[in-house]
Design an enzyme around this catalytic site. Structure first.
Site, PDB file in Angstrom:
ATOM      1  N   ASP A 141     -93.388 -48.670 -66.980  1.00  0.00           N
ATOM      2  CA  ASP A 141     -92.585 -47.740 -66.056  1.00  0.00           C
ATOM      3  C   ASP A 141     -91.111 -47.500 -66.597  1.00  0.00           C
ATOM      4  O   ASP A 141     -90.073 -47.291 -65.591  1.00  0.00           O
ATOM      5  CB  ASP A 141     -92.739 -48.101 -64.698  1.00  0.00           C
ATOM      6  CG  ASP A 141     -92.128 -47.211 -63.554  1.00  0.00           C
ATOM      7  OD1 ASP A 141     -91.897 -47.538 -62.503  1.00  0.00           O
ATOM      8  OD2 ASP A 141     -92.054 -46.040 -63.907  1.00  0.00           O
ATOM      9  N   GLU A 199     -93.805 -39.599 -57.248  1.00  0.00           N
ATOM     10  CA  GLU A 199     -93.354 -40.183 -55.983  1.00  0.00           C
ATOM     11  C   GLU A 199     -92.752 -39.336 -54.918  1.00  0.00           C
ATOM     12  O   GLU A 199     -91.837 -38.421 -55.426  1.00  0.00           O
ATOM     13  CB  GLU A 199     -92.645 -41.323 -56.113  1.00  0.00           C
ATOM     14  CG  GLU A 199     -91.500 -41.139 -57.388  1.00  0.00           C
ATOM     15  CD  GLU A 199     -92.007 -41.568 -58.775  1.00  0.00           C
ATOM     16  OE1 GLU A 199     -93.073 -41.563 -59.231  1.00  0.00           O
ATOM     17  OE2 GLU A 199     -91.006 -41.638 -59.593  1.00  0.00           O
TER      18      GLU A 199
HETATM   19  O1  LIG Z   1     -87.054 -42.465 -66.052  1.00  0.00           O
HETATM   20  C1  LIG Z   1     -88.068 -43.103 -65.441  1.00  0.00           C
HETATM   21  N1  LIG Z   1     -88.131 -44.481 -65.330  1.00  0.00           N
HETATM   22  C2  LIG Z   1     -87.337 -45.286 -66.498  1.00  0.00           C
HETATM   23  C3  LIG Z   1     -86.138 -45.464 -66.050  1.00  0.00           C
HETATM   24  C4  LIG Z   1     -85.083 -46.209 -66.967  1.00  0.00           C
HETATM   25  O2  LIG Z   1     -85.851 -47.484 -67.585  1.00  0.00           O
HETATM   26  C5  LIG Z   1     -84.824 -48.114 -68.525  1.00  0.00           C
HETATM   27  N2  LIG Z   1     -85.696 -49.405 -68.841  1.00  0.00           N
HETATM   28  C6  LIG Z   1     -85.843 -50.350 -67.917  1.00  0.00           C
HETATM   29  C7  LIG Z   1     -86.444 -51.319 -68.316  1.00  0.00           C
HETATM   30  C8  LIG Z   1     -86.264 -51.138 -69.836  1.00  0.00           C
HETATM   31  C9  LIG Z   1     -86.423 -51.932 -70.896  1.00  0.00           C
HETATM   32  N3  LIG Z   1     -86.187 -51.648 -72.097  1.00  0.00           N
HETATM   33  C10 LIG Z   1     -85.729 -50.544 -72.505  1.00  0.00           C
HETATM   34  C11 LIG Z   1     -85.599 -49.496 -71.193  1.00  0.00           C
HETATM   35  C12 LIG Z   1     -85.921 -49.909 -69.940  1.00  0.00           C
HETATM   36  C13 LIG Z   1     -88.708 -42.291 -64.474  1.00  0.00           C
HETATM   37  C14 LIG Z   1     -88.400 -41.116 -64.189  1.00  0.00           C
HETATM   38  C15 LIG Z   1     -89.058 -40.298 -63.004  1.00  0.00           C
HETATM   39  C16 LIG Z   1     -88.491 -38.890 -63.029  1.00  0.00           C
HETATM   40  C17 LIG Z   1     -89.450 -37.873 -62.884  1.00  0.00           C
HETATM   41  C18 LIG Z   1     -88.994 -36.476 -62.391  1.00  0.00           C
HETATM   42  C19 LIG Z   1     -87.939 -36.224 -62.462  1.00  0.00           C
HETATM   43  F1  LIG Z   1     -87.273 -34.802 -62.182  1.00  0.00           F
HETATM   44  C20 LIG Z   1     -86.729 -37.336 -62.804  1.00  0.00           C
HETATM   45  C21 LIG Z   1     -86.932 -38.427 -62.889  1.00  0.00           C
HETATM   46  C22 LIG Z   1     -89.895 -40.805 -62.373  1.00  0.00           C
HETATM   47  C23 LIG Z   1     -90.346 -41.946 -62.683  1.00  0.00           C
HETATM   48  O3  LIG Z   1     -91.433 -42.612 -61.905  1.00  0.00           O
HETATM   49  C24 LIG Z   1     -89.578 -42.822 -63.727  1.00  0.00           C
HETATM   50  O4  LIG Z   1     -90.232 -44.215 -64.011  1.00  0.00           O
HETATM   51 MG   LIG Z   2     -92.095 -44.530 -62.875  1.00  0.00          MG
END
Ligand SMILES: O=C(NCCCOCn1ccc2cnccc21)c1cc(-c2ccc(F)cc2)cc(O)c1O
Ligand SMILES: [Mg+2]
Length: 214
Positions: A141, A199
């Protein structure tokens, strides 16, 4: 200076949830994100699918890539058997700080090891530094362009065994096309798509569940 969204989410938990009650923490976050401010938690619709996979796998070892504010971390940890090992990785220190407080409010801090850093750096250290053999369940995620390289990295590091389950969020929105292409065409995985919604919205999204065949 203006507070951040994670800070406002934490305040909603502290205001509306009961200490030590994971279900009330989950509900407080869902209410906040549905009625006050959208946030990128897996949410309650995909969260129920996550719950059913966790309950079915009943994992002894779990890795979560992408803690964010700890919503899915709480959902997973509340279902784990005593003694299970649950490691969750968060890249952003400010966000990790909020997640620790959300997890503590749920009373689940003893079940979870929150590690700050990048998956590409931490995955190769899992065995030596965190005493992990293999993971029964991995919940992806984090950055969507890291799902594929990190899956290959976990294979190379021997962190997956026959029967290990990968559950990936957001395979439609924002989307992880290279990961889907790989995992659905690899003879080493058996995959299943769980159609759902982004979500707190009506936009299509889904979870991809993949079994590592060894
Ligand atoms: O971007 C998303 N998640 C990621 C966060 C950074 O994570 C960085 N991160 C966290 C540990 C980790 C370990 N190593 C590298 C990077 C690492 C994410 C985005 C959306 C989304 C959907 C539509 C939109 F218009 C805008 C956003 C929905 C979701 O459910 C998500 O999960
Ligand atoms: Mg997500």
């Amino acid at each position: 200076t203006r507070s951040t969204r994670p800070q406002r989410l934490l305040h909603a938990v502290q205001k509306n949830a009961t200490r030590g009650d994971p279900r009330s923490v989950i509900n407080a976050i869902d209410q906040f994100c549905r009625h006050k401010e959208w946030a990128m938690n897996v949410g309650d619709e995909k969260g129920c699918i996550l719950d059913s996979v966790v309950s079915e796998v009943n994992p002894s070892t779990v890795l979560e890539l992408g803690t964010y504010c700890g919503y899915s971390t709480v959902r997973i940890a509340r279902l784990l058997p005593p003694g299970a090992k649950f490691i969750t990785l968060e890249f952003n220190p400010k966000v990790a700080k909020i997640a620790r407080q959300v997890i503590a409010w749920a009373g689940l801090e003893d079940k979870i090891q929150l590690v700050e850093g990048a998956s590409g750096d931490l995955i190769p250290k899992m065995k030596e530094q965190f005493g992990v053999e293999t993971f029964d369940l991995v919940f992806l995620d984090h950055w969507k362009d890291r799902y594929l390289p990190d899956t290959k990295l976990m294979e190379e590091c021997g962190l997956l065994k026959k029967g290990s389950i990968l559950l990936a969020d957001n395979v439609i929105c924002p989307g992880t096309p290279d990961y889907l292409e790989y995992i659905r065409n690899s003879p080493r995985y058996k995959s299943q798509y769980f159609k759902s919604h982004l979500e707190y919205t009506k936009v299509e999204d889904g979870l991809e569940k993949s079994v590592f065949l060894g």
